[in-house]
Scaffold this motif. Structure first.
Motif, PDB file in Angstrom:
ATOM      1  N   ARG A  91       0.838  -1.213   0.000  1.00 21.05           N
ATOM      2  CA  ARG A  91       0.000   0.000   0.000  1.00 21.05           C
ATOM      3  C   ARG A  91       0.866   1.253   0.000  1.00 21.05           C
ATOM      4  O   ARG A  91       0.602   2.207  -0.737  1.00 21.05           O
ATOM      5  CB  ARG A  91      -0.939  -0.019   1.216  1.00 21.05           C
ATOM      6  N   PHE A  92       1.923   1.263   0.825  1.00 17.57           N
ATOM      7  CA  PHE A  92       2.816   2.418   0.885  1.00 17.57           C
ATOM      8  C   PHE A  92       3.528   2.629  -0.449  1.00 17.57           C
ATOM      9  O   PHE A  92       3.687   3.760  -0.909  1.00 17.57           O
ATOM     10  CB  PHE A  92       3.844   2.257   2.005  1.00 17.57           C
ATOM     11  N   LYS A  93       3.936   1.532  -1.097  1.00 21.46           N
ATOM     12  CA  LYS A  93       4.580   1.635  -2.417  1.00 21.46           C
ATOM     13  C   LYS A  93       3.628   2.276  -3.418  1.00 21.46           C
ATOM     14  O   LYS A  93       4.029   3.132  -4.211  1.00 21.46           O
ATOM     15  CB  LYS A  93       4.985   0.250  -2.936  1.00 21.46           C
ATOM     16  N   GLU A  94       2.364   1.853  -3.392  1.00 19.95           N
ATOM     17  CA  GLU A  94       1.355   2.410  -4.302  1.00 19.95           C
ATOM     18  C   GLU A  94       1.177   3.908  -4.078  1.00 19.95           C
ATOM     19  O   GLU A  94       1.102   4.683  -5.037  1.00 19.95           O
ATOM     20  CB  GLU A  94       0.005   1.725  -4.093  1.00 19.95           C
ATOM     21  N   LEU A 104      -0.172  11.229   0.324  1.00 20.49           N
ATOM     22  CA  LEU A 104       1.148  11.271   0.963  1.00 20.49           C
ATOM     23  C   LEU A 104       1.071  11.966   2.326  1.00 20.49           C
ATOM     24  O   LEU A 104       1.679  11.509   3.296  1.00 20.49           O
ATOM     25  CB  LEU A 104       2.164  11.983   0.062  1.00 20.49           C
ATOM     26  N   VAL A 105       0.307  13.056   2.397  1.00 20.99           N
ATOM     27  CA  VAL A 105       0.131  13.758   3.675  1.00 20.99           C
ATOM     28  C   VAL A 105      -0.555  12.843   4.683  1.00 20.99           C
ATOM     29  O   VAL A 105      -0.135  12.745   5.839  1.00 20.99           O
ATOM     30  CB  VAL A 105      -0.652  15.086   3.473  1.00 20.99           C
ATOM     31  N   GLU A 106      -1.599  12.141   4.254  1.00 19.78           N
ATOM     32  CA  GLU A 106      -2.289  11.201   5.144  1.00 19.78           C
ATOM     33  C   GLU A 106      -1.333  10.108   5.613  1.00 19.78           C
ATOM     34  O   GLU A 106      -1.341   9.727   6.788  1.00 19.78           O
ATOM     35  CB  GLU A 106      -3.492  10.581   4.435  1.00 19.78           C
ATOM     36  N   LEU A 107      -0.510   9.608   4.710  1.00 22.60           N
ATOM     37  CA  LEU A 107       0.466   8.570   5.056  1.00 22.60           C
ATOM     38  C   LEU A 107       1.449   9.082   6.108  1.00 22.60           C
ATOM     39  O   LEU A 107       1.702   8.407   7.111  1.00 22.60           O
ATOM     40  CB  LEU A 107       1.224   8.124   3.793  1.00 22.60           C
ATOM     41  N   ILE A 108       1.970  10.274   5.908  1.00 21.37           N
ATOM     42  CA  ILE A 108       2.926  10.857   6.864  1.00 21.37           C
ATOM     43  C   ILE A 108       2.279  11.014   8.230  1.00 21.37           C
ATOM     44  O   ILE A 108       2.866  10.648   9.255  1.00 21.37           O
ATOM     45  CB  ILE A 108       3.442  12.217   6.348  1.00 21.37           C
ATOM     46  N   HIS A 126       9.133  -0.120  11.940  1.00 23.57           N
ATOM     47  CA  HIS A 126       9.950  -1.059  11.174  1.00 23.57           C
ATOM     48  C   HIS A 126      10.853  -0.247  10.254  1.00 23.57           C
ATOM     49  O   HIS A 126      10.498   0.851   9.816  1.00 23.57           O
ATOM     50  CB  HIS A 126       9.062  -1.983  10.316  1.00 23.57           C
ATOM     51  N   MET A 127      11.995  -0.802   9.919  1.00 21.55           N
ATOM     52  CA  MET A 127      12.940  -0.109   9.054  1.00 21.55           C
ATOM     53  C   MET A 127      12.300   0.240   7.702  1.00 21.55           C
ATOM     54  O   MET A 127      12.502   1.329   7.170  1.00 21.55           O
ATOM     55  CB  MET A 127      14.193  -0.970   8.835  1.00 21.55           C
ATOM     56  N   SER A 128      11.521  -0.685   7.156  1.00 21.45           N
ATOM     57  CA  SER A 128      10.873  -0.411   5.863  1.00 21.45           C
ATOM     58  C   SER A 128       9.864   0.728   6.000  1.00 21.45           C
ATOM     59  O   SER A 128       9.753   1.574   5.109  1.00 21.45           O
ATOM     60  CB  SER A 128      10.198  -1.665   5.314  1.00 21.45           C
ATOM     61  N   ASP A 129       9.147   0.787   7.116  1.00 23.39           N
ATOM     62  CA  ASP A 129       8.197   1.880   7.343  1.00 23.39           C
ATOM     63  C   ASP A 129       8.936   3.219   7.429  1.00 23.39           C
ATOM     64  O   ASP A 129       8.476   4.224   6.883  1.00 23.39           O
ATOM     65  CB  ASP A 129       7.389   1.655   8.628  1.00 23.39           C
ATOM     66  N   LYS A 134      10.351   8.525   5.167  1.00 22.37           N
ATOM     67  CA  LYS A 134      11.342   9.504   4.677  1.00 22.37           C
ATOM     68  C   LYS A 134      11.080   9.870   3.213  1.00 22.37           C
ATOM     69  O   LYS A 134      11.180  11.033   2.829  1.00 22.37           O
ATOM     70  CB  LYS A 134      12.770   8.968   4.832  1.00 22.37           C
ATOM     71  N   GLU A 135      10.731   8.888   2.408  1.00 20.59           N
ATOM     72  CA  GLU A 135      10.456   9.143   0.996  1.00 20.59           C
ATOM     73  C   GLU A 135       9.211  10.017   0.839  1.00 20.59           C
ATOM     74  O   GLU A 135       9.197  10.970   0.059  1.00 20.59           O
ATOM     75  CB  GLU A 135      10.283   7.817   0.252  1.00 20.59           C
ATOM     76  N   ALA A 136       8.160   9.702   1.591  1.00 20.43           N
ATOM     77  CA  ALA A 136       6.926  10.495   1.530  1.00 20.43           C
ATOM     78  C   ALA A 136       7.188  11.919   2.019  1.00 20.43           C
ATOM     79  O   ALA A 136       6.714  12.894   1.415  1.00 20.43           O
ATOM     80  CB  ALA A 136       5.829   9.827   2.369  1.00 20.43           C
ATOM     81  N   GLU A 137       7.941  12.060   3.107  1.00 13.62           N
ATOM     82  CA  GLU A 137       8.262  13.387   3.629  1.00 13.62           C
ATOM     83  C   GLU A 137       9.049  14.208   2.616  1.00 13.62           C
ATOM     84  O   GLU A 137       8.791  15.398   2.438  1.00 13.62           O
ATOM     85  CB  GLU A 137       9.056  13.278   4.933  1.00 13.62           C
TER      86      GLU A 137
END
Length: 162
Positions: A91-94, A104-108, A126-129, A134-137
């Motif tokens: 979901r995060f990748k999508e 992206l704002v909702e994800l952050i 988690h490290m992946s999270d 960081k990518e979304a930010e």
């Protein structure tokens, strides 16, 4: 078709300026490219074939000031969290690949909320999270700072205030 000088968001690469549209010939095949320079990084140049619909679809105009202010003013339901790690990663990748500022704002916001809960339990994300966060930010901070003409450091507090 985009024009030279336009500023666009290009997937996870963030805000880029189209510095030129050029044709490169490899063998007997000539291909026209958008030449993109990331605004917040001098380290790379991106070449996007103008006729490659899949790659061009990752480009979009940056939002207007009003659109960004509207997104930042909306509330987020921070309680929604996907417990299954593989489902969450997909979901995060999508979301990141889609480049939709609102998502992206909702994800952050959700990830920061979840991070606080984890800290109360003596845990971390988690490290992946953390990598997705960081990518979304980066994507959001780049776009918001450019459009609102504010320092990148001022953006995250605005995002988290919602």
């Amino acid at each position: 078709m985009y024009k030279v000088g336009e500023v666009v968001l290009y997937g996870a690469n963030g805000v880029c300026e189209i510095t030129e549209i050029t044709t490169k010939t490899i063998g007997k095949i000539s291909v026209e490219y958008y030449v993109l320079k990331p605004v917040c990084s001098d380290s790379s140049t991106l070449f996007v074939p103008t006729h490659n619909e899949q790659l061009v679809s990752k480009m979009r105009d940056v939002l207007s000031s009003d659109e960004i202010k509207n997104i930042l003013s909306q509330k987020t339901d921070n309680e929604i969290w996907i417990d299954n790690k593989s489902e969450r990663c997909e979901r995060f990748k999508e979301i990141i690949a889609g480049g939709d500022c609102k998502k992206l704002v909702e994800l952050i916001r959700r990830m920061h909320f979840h991070s606080k809960i984890q800290l109360q339990k003596g845990r971390r994300l988690h490290m992946s999270d953390e990598r997705f966060l960081k990518e979304a930010e980066k994507m959001v901070c780049d776009e918001v700072s450019i459009v609102l003409n504010i320092d990148r450091g001022e953006v995250l507090p605005l995002v988290l205030a919602g």
